[in-house]
Design an enzyme around this catalytic site. Structure first.
Site, short mmCIF file in Angstrom:
data_model
loop_
_atom_site.label_atom_id
_atom_site.label_comp_id
_atom_site.label_asym_id
_atom_site.label_seq_id
_atom_site.Cartn_x
_atom_site.Cartn_y
_atom_site.Cartn_z
N LYS A 22 0.84 -1.21 0.00
CA LYS A 22 0.00 0.00 0.00
C LYS A 22 0.87 1.26 0.00
O LYS A 22 0.64 2.18 -0.77
CB LYS A 22 -0.90 0.01 1.25
CG LYS A 22 -1.62 1.31 1.47
CD LYS A 22 -2.53 1.27 2.67
CE LYS A 22 -1.88 1.64 3.98
NZ LYS A 22 -1.54 3.07 4.14
N ASN A 23 1.87 1.28 0.87
CA ASN A 23 2.64 2.51 1.03
C ASN A 23 3.58 2.78 -0.15
O ASN A 23 4.15 3.86 -0.25
CB ASN A 23 3.42 2.50 2.34
CG ASN A 23 2.48 2.67 3.53
OD1 ASN A 23 1.29 2.90 3.36
ND2 ASN A 23 3.02 2.53 4.74
N ASP A 304 4.36 0.71 12.09
CA ASP A 304 3.17 0.00 11.60
C ASP A 304 3.10 -1.45 12.09
O ASP A 304 2.05 -2.08 12.01
CB ASP A 304 3.13 0.02 10.06
CG ASP A 304 2.82 1.41 9.52
OD1 ASP A 304 2.46 2.30 10.31
OD2 ASP A 304 2.93 1.60 8.29
N ARG A 396 -8.46 -0.81 4.47
CA ARG A 396 -7.58 0.18 3.84
C ARG A 396 -6.22 -0.44 3.49
O ARG A 396 -5.53 0.08 2.61
CB ARG A 396 -7.34 1.37 4.79
CG ARG A 396 -8.56 2.27 4.95
CD ARG A 396 -8.20 3.51 5.77
NE ARG A 396 -6.89 3.95 5.40
CZ ARG A 396 -5.91 4.26 6.24
NH1 ARG A 396 -6.11 4.20 7.53
NH2 ARG A 396 -4.72 4.64 5.81
C1 UD1 Z 1 4.06 6.87 6.31
C2 UD1 Z 1 3.24 5.62 6.14
C3 UD1 Z 1 2.71 5.13 7.47
C4 UD1 Z 1 3.86 4.97 8.46
C5 UD1 Z 1 4.70 6.24 8.53
C6 UD1 Z 1 5.95 6.09 9.40
C7 UD1 Z 1 2.31 5.93 3.91
C8 UD1 Z 1 1.09 6.15 3.09
N1 UD1 Z 1 2.13 5.92 5.23
O1 UD1 Z 1 3.18 7.86 6.82
O2 UD1 Z 1 2.08 3.88 7.26
O3 UD1 Z 1 3.32 4.70 9.73
O4 UD1 Z 1 5.14 6.62 7.22
O5 UD1 Z 1 6.72 5.04 8.93
O6 UD1 Z 1 3.39 5.73 3.41
N2 UD1 Z 1 5.71 14.84 10.46
C9 UD1 Z 1 5.79 16.19 10.73
N3 UD1 Z 1 5.60 17.08 9.70
C10 UD1 Z 1 5.36 16.67 8.43
C11 UD1 Z 1 5.31 15.28 8.16
C12 UD1 Z 1 5.48 14.39 9.19
O7 UD1 Z 1 5.98 16.61 11.86
O8 UD1 Z 1 5.20 17.52 7.52
C13 UD1 Z 1 5.91 13.88 11.57
C14 UD1 Z 1 4.65 13.04 11.80
O9 UD1 Z 1 3.73 13.70 12.63
C15 UD1 Z 1 5.21 11.79 12.43
C16 UD1 Z 1 6.59 11.66 11.78
O10 UD1 Z 1 6.87 12.92 11.17
O11 UD1 Z 1 5.39 11.99 13.80
C17 UD1 Z 1 6.66 10.58 10.71
O12 UD1 Z 1 5.66 10.81 9.75
P1 UD1 Z 1 5.84 10.45 8.22
O13 UD1 Z 1 7.11 9.70 8.02
O14 UD1 Z 1 5.60 11.66 7.41
O15 UD1 Z 1 4.63 9.44 7.99
P2 UD1 Z 1 3.62 9.39 6.81
O16 UD1 Z 1 4.32 9.69 5.52
O17 UD1 Z 1 2.40 10.18 7.15
#
Ligand code: UD1
Length: 415
Positions: A22-23, A304, A396
């Protein structure tokens, strides 16, 4: 409202082919927007999040249709640059379309994704990357409007966000000149996105390391790509068998992407062996507590897989400390596990699991995707019958959870 009815306590045995990740596929579908030609995405899982991505592509004026296990997207002539509220709400990770829409269309309008079941999910790093590339970002009544002709730039992420890295890569492919993304996320799904972008003719390198370089502005074309196997689905099946007892071979997944998970399962007493695209696990008696499990960006222990592992260890023996470093509210499955007899204490980011030797069946409710999968893992290992509701969360990310588990001998049905 549908639910799983699971009769636990049966040992599982057999082999499962793991579907596409999915990711990986979500950013790859967004990347299809960059190519003025047909893209064939093979091993594309049938998931509600994939359907939402296809709906976004169609809304943008692309052709997007399923052909068996593949999806064909033709973005020869996109007509729009907005993602409507309804589709943003359906899939919070639709923010991944931002970089691609802006890059291809020169402007993008998205409603701001709100908080979610894992706590606040800010997108400041995504927006900082867009700004670094010369895009402007305006907030207009709850929606974001971005525009600009993008130029290559140095992007330094303050933390290695997966989504921000992907958005930066997609936007940078369309920017003129060289972009370097420093402190990039190193997840295997980012390597997969790079592989797809290369198949379209893009000049991207470094994915899998902390520095990704994109030579933007090269003309792209359609292409064909096979999505990697879903390491979190594989981790879920491994923990399910660890909880229920028995043996399983998961195939179609690169064992190296799961080495932190299998190391913990070994420490808990499972026998695990790996081949290039498969992992074999056999349980040897009840699971034992392990040293602290700290979630971290790849190659650390994946957030995850935290909930499914916790569910398995809750029905084992001994004590395990979990430290959730990635998301604020990622212990919502704990209250449900406690209904099944688990002894788990949560204090902020720390959860202490005291194994109770065996959980018992109970009616429980999934409140997020991996937390929901964890309840299924717990129910398979528990004594007696459980009912798991909230299946839309599980759908999902799992294409055929009940079918795969039935093939392993589990008593699970959707009612
Ligand atoms: C992706 C995965 C999700 C997984 C996560 C961490 C997808 C669709 N989803 O989510 O399954 O759990 O990586 O491995 O690929 N953050 C900020 N600011 C930002 C973006 C992120 O502060 O602009 C923080 C988030 O709140 C979180 C951390 O960074 O605490 C990691 O988030 P991120 O790596 O961005 O996760 P996702 O891409 O949302």
């Amino acid at each position: 409202m549908s639910a799983y009815v699971i009769a636990g306590g049966r040992a599982l045995d057999g082999s499962v082919q793991i579907h596409g990740a999915k990711n990986s596929v979500l950013p790859i579908l967004a990347a299809c927007l960059l190519a003025p030609g047909a893209c064939v995405i093979q091993n594309c899982p049938r998931l509600s999040d994939v359907e939402a991505s296809l709906a976004i592509l169609r809304h943008l004026g692309c052709r997007a249709e399923r052909q068996g296990e593949a999806v064909v997207v033709d973005a020869s002539a996109p007509t729009r640059f907005d993602v409507p509220d309804r589709l943003m709400r359906e899939m919070r990770s639709s923010v991944i379309f931002l970089g691609a829409i802006l890059g291809r269309m020169g402007q993008a309008r998205l409603c701001a994704p709100g908080g979610c079941e894992l706590g606040p999910r800010p997108i400041d790093l995504h927006l900082a990357a867009i700004r670094a590339l010369g895009g402007t970002v305006e907030e207009q009544g709850g929606s974001l409007f971005c525009q600009g002709q993008l130029q290559g730039a140095d992007i330094v992420l303050s933390l290695p966000s997966v989504g921000a890295t992907e958005n930066a890569m997609l936007a940078a492919v369309c920017a003129q000149g060289t972009t370097t993304i420093t402190n990039a996320a190193r997840e295997p799904e980012i390597v997969d996105l790079q592989g797809f972008l290369q198949a379209l003719g893009a000049n991207v390198r470094g994915a899998g390391s902390s520095v990704i370089t994109v030579e933007g502005g090269t003309p792209l074309h359609g292409g064909s790509y096979r999505v990697m196997g879903d390491r979190i689905v594989a981790a879920t099946y491994l923990t399910a068998v660890a909880a229920a007892g028995g043996s399983v071979e998961v195939t179609g997944v690169d064992w190296r992407t799961l080495s932190t998970v299998t190391a913990v399962l070994k420490e808990a007493g499972c026998q695990v062996t790996s081949g290039a695209d498969r992992i074999f696990l056999r349980t040897e008696g009840p699971l034992k507590g392990v040293r602290p499990v700290r979630t971290a960006p790849y190659p650390g222990f994946p957030t995850d897989a935290q909930a499914p592992l916790m569910a398995a260890l809750a029905g084992g023996t001994g004590c395990t400390v979990f430290v959730e470093n990635m998301f604020e509210s990622r212990y919502r499955h704990v209250d449900e596990l406690i209904r099944m007899g688990a002894d788990i204490r949560v204090e902020g980011r720390v959860a202490v699991v005291y194994g109770v030797s065996r959980l018992h069946g109970a009616p429980v409710m999934a409140t997020d995707l991996r937390g929901g999968a964890a309840l299924v893992v717990a129910a398979l290992g528990a004594e007696g019958s459980s009912t798991v509701t909230g299946l839309h969360h599980i759908d999902r990310g799992y294409q055929s959870l009940e079918y795969d588990l039935q093939c392993l001998g589990a008593s699970i049905r959707r009612v």
